[in-house]
Write a protein that holds these residues in place. Sequence first.
Motif, PDB file in Angstrom:
ATOM      1  N   GLY A 184       6.751 -10.236  -7.726  1.00 45.16           N
ATOM      2  CA  GLY A 184       7.886 -10.264  -6.802  1.00 45.16           C
ATOM      3  C   GLY A 184       8.634  -8.942  -6.822  1.00 45.16           C
ATOM      4  O   GLY A 184       9.050  -8.416  -5.784  1.00 45.16           O
ATOM      5  N   ARG A 185       8.779  -8.384  -8.003  1.00 49.00           N
ATOM      6  CA  ARG A 185       9.454  -7.095  -8.140  1.00 49.00           C
ATOM      7  C   ARG A 185       8.663  -6.001  -7.407  1.00 49.00           C
ATOM      8  O   ARG A 185       9.241  -5.124  -6.766  1.00 49.00           O
ATOM      9  CB  ARG A 185       9.581  -6.763  -9.628  1.00 49.00           C
ATOM     10  N   VAL A 186       7.332  -6.093  -7.485  1.00 50.74           N
ATOM     11  CA  VAL A 186       6.505  -5.076  -6.817  1.00 50.74           C
ATOM     12  C   VAL A 186       6.600  -5.219  -5.297  1.00 50.74           C
ATOM     13  O   VAL A 186       6.613  -4.225  -4.572  1.00 50.74           O
ATOM     14  CB  VAL A 186       5.041  -5.180  -7.288  1.00 50.74           C
ATOM     15  N   MET A 187       6.668  -6.474  -4.809  1.00 47.04           N
ATOM     16  CA  MET A 187       6.824  -6.663  -3.359  1.00 47.04           C
ATOM     17  C   MET A 187       8.089  -5.956  -2.885  1.00 47.04           C
ATOM     18  O   MET A 187       8.082  -5.234  -1.881  1.00 47.04           O
ATOM     19  CB  MET A 187       6.915  -8.155  -3.007  1.00 47.04           C
ATOM     20  N   VAL A 188       9.185  -6.178  -3.586  1.00 50.40           N
ATOM     21  CA  VAL A 188      10.450  -5.548  -3.208  1.00 50.40           C
ATOM     22  C   VAL A 188      10.338  -4.027  -3.311  1.00 50.40           C
ATOM     23  O   VAL A 188      10.827  -3.294  -2.448  1.00 50.40           O
ATOM     24  CB  VAL A 188      11.599  -6.067  -4.099  1.00 50.40           C
ATOM     25  N   ALA A 189       9.652  -3.556  -4.351  1.00 54.56           N
ATOM     26  CA  ALA A 189       9.478  -2.115  -4.520  1.00 54.56           C
ATOM     27  C   ALA A 189       8.752  -1.526  -3.310  1.00 54.56           C
ATOM     28  O   ALA A 189       9.096  -0.447  -2.822  1.00 54.56           O
ATOM     29  CB  ALA A 189       8.697  -1.824  -5.799  1.00 54.56           C
ATOM     30  N   MET A 190       7.766  -2.240  -2.815  1.00 58.62           N
ATOM     31  CA  MET A 190       7.004  -1.774  -1.655  1.00 58.62           C
ATOM     32  C   MET A 190       7.907  -1.684  -0.430  1.00 58.62           C
ATOM     33  O   MET A 190       7.793  -0.762   0.377  1.00 58.62           O
ATOM     34  CB  MET A 190       5.867  -2.770  -1.408  1.00 58.62           C
ATOM     35  N   ARG A 191       8.799  -2.662  -0.304  1.00 63.31           N
ATOM     36  CA  ARG A 191       9.747  -2.655   0.811  1.00 63.31           C
ATOM     37  C   ARG A 191      10.711  -1.474   0.678  1.00 63.31           C
ATOM     38  O   ARG A 191      11.004  -0.787   1.649  1.00 63.31           O
ATOM     39  CB  ARG A 191      10.526  -3.978   0.813  1.00 63.31           C
ATOM     40  N   GLU A 192      11.186  -1.234  -0.525  1.00 55.68           N
ATOM     41  CA  GLU A 192      12.257  -0.260  -0.734  1.00 55.68           C
ATOM     42  C   GLU A 192      11.762   1.175  -0.695  1.00 55.68           C
ATOM     43  O   GLU A 192      12.476   2.055  -0.233  1.00 55.68           O
ATOM     44  CB  GLU A 192      12.941  -0.527  -2.077  1.00 55.68           C
ATOM     45  N   ASN A 193      10.577   1.441  -1.225  1.00 47.71           N
ATOM     46  CA  ASN A 193      10.115   2.831  -1.326  1.00 47.71           C
ATOM     47  C   ASN A 193       8.608   2.826  -1.619  1.00 47.71           C
ATOM     48  O   ASN A 193       8.189   2.822  -2.766  1.00 47.71           O
ATOM     49  CB  ASN A 193      10.899   3.534  -2.439  1.00 47.71           C
ATOM     50  N   GLU A 194       7.847   2.834  -0.532  1.00 51.68           N
ATOM     51  CA  GLU A 194       6.399   2.698  -0.683  1.00 51.68           C
ATOM     52  C   GLU A 194       5.797   3.884  -1.437  1.00 51.68           C
ATOM     53  O   GLU A 194       4.938   3.730  -2.308  1.00 51.68           O
ATOM     54  CB  GLU A 194       5.731   2.552   0.687  1.00 51.68           C
ATOM     55  N   GLU A 195       6.258   5.082  -1.109  1.00 47.94           N
ATOM     56  CA  GLU A 195       5.714   6.292  -1.729  1.00 47.94           C
ATOM     57  C   GLU A 195       5.956   6.277  -3.238  1.00 47.94           C
ATOM     58  O   GLU A 195       5.064   6.598  -4.028  1.00 47.94           O
ATOM     59  CB  GLU A 195       6.389   7.513  -1.077  1.00 47.94           C
ATOM     60  N   ARG A 196       7.127   5.859  -3.656  1.00 42.88           N
ATOM     61  CA  ARG A 196       7.440   5.785  -5.067  1.00 42.88           C
ATOM     62  C   ARG A 196       6.525   4.757  -5.752  1.00 42.88           C
ATOM     63  O   ARG A 196       6.001   4.995  -6.842  1.00 42.88           O
ATOM     64  CB  ARG A 196       8.901   5.397  -5.249  1.00 42.88           C
ATOM     65  N   SER A 197       6.363   3.636  -5.084  1.00 42.80           N
ATOM     66  CA  SER A 197       5.558   2.556  -5.668  1.00 42.80           C
ATOM     67  C   SER A 197       4.116   3.008  -5.862  1.00 42.80           C
ATOM     68  O   SER A 197       3.477   2.689  -6.858  1.00 42.80           O
ATOM     69  CB  SER A 197       5.609   1.325  -4.768  1.00 42.80           C
ATOM     70  N   ARG A 198       3.628   3.742  -4.889  1.00 42.33           N
ATOM     71  CA  ARG A 198       2.279   4.296  -4.990  1.00 42.33           C
ATOM     72  C   ARG A 198       2.183   5.177  -6.226  1.00 42.33           C
ATOM     73  O   ARG A 198       1.219   5.104  -6.996  1.00 42.33           O
ATOM     74  CB  ARG A 198       2.000   5.111  -3.725  1.00 42.33           C
ATOM     75  N   MET A 199       3.214   5.983  -6.440  1.00 43.68           N
ATOM     76  CA  MET A 199       3.195   6.908  -7.580  1.00 43.68           C
ATOM     77  C   MET A 199       3.553   6.221  -8.901  1.00 43.68           C
ATOM     78  O   MET A 199       3.611   6.860  -9.935  1.00 43.68           O
ATOM     79  CB  MET A 199       4.131   8.098  -7.324  1.00 43.68           C
ATOM     80  N   LEU A 200       3.797   4.914  -8.836  1.00 34.08           N
ATOM     81  CA  LEU A 200       3.917   4.150 -10.077  1.00 34.08           C
ATOM     82  C   LEU A 200       2.625   3.371 -10.332  1.00 34.08           C
ATOM     83  O   LEU A 200       2.562   2.546 -11.235  1.00 34.08           O
ATOM     84  CB  LEU A 200       5.112   3.191 -10.019  1.00 34.08           C
ATOM     85  N   GLY A 201       1.628   3.608  -9.512  1.00 36.44           N
ATOM     86  CA  GLY A 201       0.321   3.012  -9.772  1.00 36.44           C
ATOM     87  C   GLY A 201       0.038   1.746  -8.989  1.00 36.44           C
ATOM     88  O   GLY A 201      -0.915   1.025  -9.307  1.00 36.44           O
ATOM     89  N   TYR A 202       0.853   1.452  -7.971  1.00 38.30           N
ATOM     90  CA  TYR A 202       0.597   0.247  -7.177  1.00 38.30           C
ATOM     91  C   TYR A 202      -0.114   0.623  -5.880  1.00 38.30           C
ATOM     92  O   TYR A 202       0.303   1.552  -5.195  1.00 38.30           O
ATOM     93  CB  TYR A 202       1.900  -0.486  -6.871  1.00 38.30           C
ATOM     94  N   ASN A 203      -1.159  -0.119  -5.592  1.00 37.34           N
ATOM     95  CA  ASN A 203      -1.909   0.104  -4.363  1.00 37.34           C
ATOM     96  C   ASN A 203      -1.170  -0.585  -3.213  1.00 37.34           C
ATOM     97  O   ASN A 203      -1.164  -1.814  -3.134  1.00 37.34           O
ATOM     98  CB  ASN A 203      -3.312  -0.482  -4.544  1.00 37.34           C
ATOM     99  N   PRO A 204      -0.540   0.184  -2.330  1.00 34.79           N
ATOM    100  CA  PRO A 204       0.277  -0.442  -1.281  1.00 34.79           C
ATOM    101  C   PRO A 204      -0.512  -1.445  -0.438  1.00 34.79           C
ATOM    102  O   PRO A 204      -0.008  -2.525  -0.127  1.00 34.79           O
ATOM    103  CB  PRO A 204       0.730   0.744  -0.425  1.00 34.79           C
ATOM    104  N   PHE A 205      -1.735  -1.081  -0.095  1.00 37.91           N
ATOM    105  CA  PHE A 205      -2.528  -1.967   0.760  1.00 37.91           C
ATOM    106  C   PHE A 205      -2.754  -3.315   0.075  1.00 37.91           C
ATOM    107  O   PHE A 205      -2.591  -4.373   0.674  1.00 37.91           O
ATOM    108  CB  PHE A 205      -3.867  -1.291   1.085  1.00 37.91           C
TER     109      PHE A 205
END
Lengths: 314, 240
Positions: A184-205
């Motif tokens: 759930g935290r990662v979903m929100v992270a994707m909403r808030e700042n996709e580029e940052r989330s990518r650079m934290l190791g999460y695959n946006p797709f």
Amino acid sequence: MSLSAKPLALHLGLIAVLFAAQFMLPSYHATNVSRIMVLSVFAMGYNIAFGYTGLLSLGHALFFAAGMYGMGLPIWTLGWAPVPALIAGLVAGGALAGLVGLLALRTAGVSFMIVTLMFAQAGYLTLLYLNTHTGGDEGFVVDSAARMIAGFDLSTDTPRYMAALILFAIAMLICLWLVRSPFGRVMVAMRENEERSRMLGYNPFRVKLTALVISGLYAGMAGAAYGMLFGYVGATFATIQYSILPMLYVLLGGAGTVIGPFLGALLMFYLIDIASGYTTAYLFVVGAALVVLVLFAPKGILGTIRERGLKWLP
Amino acid sequence: MAALMEAKGLTRHFGGLRAVDGVDFRLQQGEIHALIGPNGAGKTTFVSLLSGRIPVQSGTITLADEDITRLPAHARVKKGIAYTFQITSVYPRLTVFDNVALAAQSAGALGLEAQVAAALAQVNLAGFGGELAGNLSYGHQRLLEVAMGLALKPRILILDEPTQGLAAGEIEGFKTLVRSLVPATTVLLIEHNMDVVMDLATQITVLNFGKVLATGAPDAIRSNPEVQNAYLGGGDDAEG
Ligand SMILES: Nc1ncnc2c1ncn2[C@@H]1O[C@H](COP(=O)(O)OP(=O)(O)OP(=O)(O)O)[C@@H](O)[C@H]1O
Ligand SMILES: [Mg+2]
């Protein structure tokens, strides 16, 4: 986290209130609330995609209808029992959302809105085109024999209300758990700042696809339950109107809140109900309400309350 | 000695602008490697190629002898390459705790709360966990950015101008922190503050106009006339 007791108490409290309400509400309103609870499940699913993950879809009617037809067609044409039919509806919603996501999630923002809208429109036209198999725009009635589960006749008031409540309660508690989970935290992270989330190791797709599939499962389950509880499967449920409705519920109640979709559905349902008693232009009233909302409480009712102090509201 | 990370002929142009132009680069395990150069030299672009934030046009990147040139950014993070942004990129509407937790859980941390507390303590932000990241001062957001990098438990930590906006006292704390990371973690540090560079770096690479001007130990770099011309003595400010 000792705070987690509060949200849990709040959500269980809502379920208790809804349980008690059936004994106090007149039949007309009890049926309304049954509808609202099922539509809330649809809106909760929409909220998982839009409110939490930031995916503004205009095609959720497709997943709702997938659930409804996924449930209804096996009963209508193959004589399935109700429980497997409901499961088929659930799966159909999730599967279609996954399929649409695989293609639509290559886009973002406005393009994503348009692509999901087109998929939903294509789904609606397919239902009409295959009218010999789907009943076309007239739809079909769900056989009353297939609306009996464990001896309860879901076409009667109390079992229907209880079935809707059980579904609503399960859906809401799963949603509560989901949004407070690491994912759930990662979903929100994707909403808030996709580029940052990518650079934290999460695959946006992958994150977005997962959220969309969960969202589709909710929509599919809601569509299947709606058809089963109210006995009718029809192509109107695949129209754009049913993509807009959950969005309105979510915006009104508060995007990114667990109870928001229910609150929004409740208020919008009665707003339309009351307005249509006075004027045929009830959609005008709905529109006016939305303008007021966007201007004065863009975060919706619960979003505003959360901002003004109830910080722990999930 | 085999390099932990190696770039060969790395190139990235923006239209006619040769931001990174055929860079060869080696990063040894356990070093603090400073990347310096005038504004617009291509430092951020170069490390963005290393971290996968920007796709490579030509050249190769290897990590411990594995070719990662085509690996997407999120997969490189999972392999232990962490990048902290020059332009602060935190989640302003989430709490400081959630910001760091997102990094820690990505690294598969058990005991999330403890991991987050440890990373925040490392940058002297203990006690800020409940605040919204957007409400922190600029300097504290920079430190939060570093804490997120640390919580990823990377093999290579790329810091893009981390001391920008920090108070003098905070810079001292930051230097101590970076020293404590090596040799377990390898640090690639982009930095304009020459005192920080000369204090920390065991190796320095100078970029200019997208090309490597010089690379070597701090003393050699300091006395290199070309470097002095282009950068150190060239009237370019050492801001921060
Ligand atoms: N996305 C982009 N599109 C076009 N040009 C870019 C882009 N990113 C960087 N540049 C240009 O590439 C050159 C190198 O930029 P880069 O940010 O890598 O420099 P830098 O060495 O990090 O500078 P600074 O010290 O100011 O951070 C600059 O001229 C910059 O304007
Ligand atoms: Mg830079």
